[in-house]
Structures are given as C-alpha cells and as structure tokens.
Motif scaffolding. Structure first.
Motif, PDB file in Angstrom:
ATOM      1  N   GLU A 120       2.379   1.812  -3.453  1.00 34.71           N
ATOM      2  CA  GLU A 120       1.367   2.366  -4.372  1.00 34.71           C
ATOM      3  C   GLU A 120       1.162   3.841  -4.115  1.00 34.71           C
ATOM      4  O   GLU A 120       1.036   4.634  -5.048  1.00 34.71           O
ATOM      5  CB  GLU A 120       0.040   1.633  -4.217  1.00 34.71           C
ATOM      6  N   ARG A 121       1.140   4.213  -2.846  1.00 32.85           N
ATOM      7  CA  ARG A 121       0.894   5.608  -2.475  1.00 32.85           C
ATOM      8  C   ARG A 121       1.980   6.541  -2.994  1.00 32.85           C
ATOM      9  O   ARG A 121       1.708   7.684  -3.356  1.00 32.85           O
ATOM     10  CB  ARG A 121       0.791   5.718  -0.954  1.00 32.85           C
ATOM     11  N   VAL A 122       3.229   6.069  -3.067  1.00 32.68           N
ATOM     12  CA  VAL A 122       4.319   6.915  -3.567  1.00 32.68           C
ATOM     13  C   VAL A 122       4.619   6.689  -5.038  1.00 32.68           C
ATOM     14  O   VAL A 122       5.580   7.218  -5.577  1.00 32.68           O
ATOM     15  CB  VAL A 122       5.620   6.744  -2.728  1.00 32.68           C
ATOM     16  N   GLY A 123       3.793   5.862  -5.680  1.00 34.47           N
ATOM     17  CA  GLY A 123       3.939   5.654  -7.118  1.00 34.47           C
ATOM     18  C   GLY A 123       5.002   4.650  -7.510  1.00 34.47           C
ATOM     19  O   GLY A 123       5.462   4.666  -8.644  1.00 34.47           O
ATOM     20  N   ALA A 124       5.402   3.800  -6.603  1.00 32.33           N
ATOM     21  CA  ALA A 124       6.421   2.797  -6.930  1.00 32.33           C
ATOM     22  C   ALA A 124       5.779   1.554  -7.494  1.00 32.33           C
ATOM     23  O   ALA A 124       4.670   1.229  -7.251  1.00 32.33           O
ATOM     24  CB  ALA A 124       7.228   2.442  -5.676  1.00 32.33           C
ATOM     25  N   HIS A 184       0.841  -1.206   0.000  1.00 33.72           N
ATOM     26  CA  HIS A 184       0.000   0.000   0.000  1.00 33.72           C
ATOM     27  C   HIS A 184       0.876   1.257   0.000  1.00 33.72           C
ATOM     28  O   HIS A 184       0.602   2.218  -0.738  1.00 33.72           O
ATOM     29  CB  HIS A 184      -0.927  -0.011   1.221  1.00 33.72           C
ATOM     30  N   ASP A 185       1.918   1.253   0.819  1.00 27.80           N
ATOM     31  CA  ASP A 185       2.816   2.408   0.872  1.00 27.80           C
ATOM     32  C   ASP A 185       3.527   2.631  -0.459  1.00 27.80           C
ATOM     33  O   ASP A 185       3.703   3.773  -0.895  1.00 27.80           O
ATOM     34  CB  ASP A 185       3.849   2.243   1.989  1.00 27.80           C
TER      35      ASP A 185
END
Length: 81
Positions: free
Chosen positions: A77-81, A74-75
C-alpha cells in the motif's frame, strides 16, 4: 535483478503441566518478528509431547505468517501497489 538474502528462524518450545507454548522468531537482518502458539493436552488423552510440540509450532508459524503478510500488505500500500 538477481538477489540472495538469508533470513534466520529460531523456534523455542516450553512445556508445563500438559501445555506446550511455542515462540518462533524471524530475523531478517534488519528487523525481527515473533509468532506465538499454544497446544493443550486434553486430560482424557494420552500425553504425547511430540504432538504438543507439532501443534504449538504450527500455530506459532501460522501466527508469524499472518504478521508477515500484514507487513507485506502495508508495504505494498505504501508504494502504491
């Protein structure tokens, strides 16, 4: 970038009537996560408490690992990785 952190893990084991329950708590300093595991002794098997402890602990750690992986996904995805 160099960095060092310490995360603490606590393991709690409970046994009653041939059932062992484990709870493992990860404390990162900013958040905590908990995993749970259970092991049951087959009534036809010899009751060896250490085996129940091992299985319940492994299952709790596996549960915690899955939770931690989902948070990391989730983290990312949140930063666009």
């Amino acid at each position: 970038m160099r960095r060092a952190v310490e995360w603490n893990v606590r393991l709690y084991l409970f046994e009653e009537d041939g059932t062992t329950k484990a709870r493992v708590v990860l404390d990162t300093g900013t958040t905590s996560m908990t995993g749970h595991g259970t092991a049951r002794c087959n009534p036809h098997d010899v009751d060896v408490p250490e085996i129940g402890d091992e299985l319940a602990t492994a299952r709790a750690m596996h549960d915690l690992a899955g939770r931690l992986t989902r948070v990391a996904d989730h983290d990312m995805e949140r930063v666009g990785a």
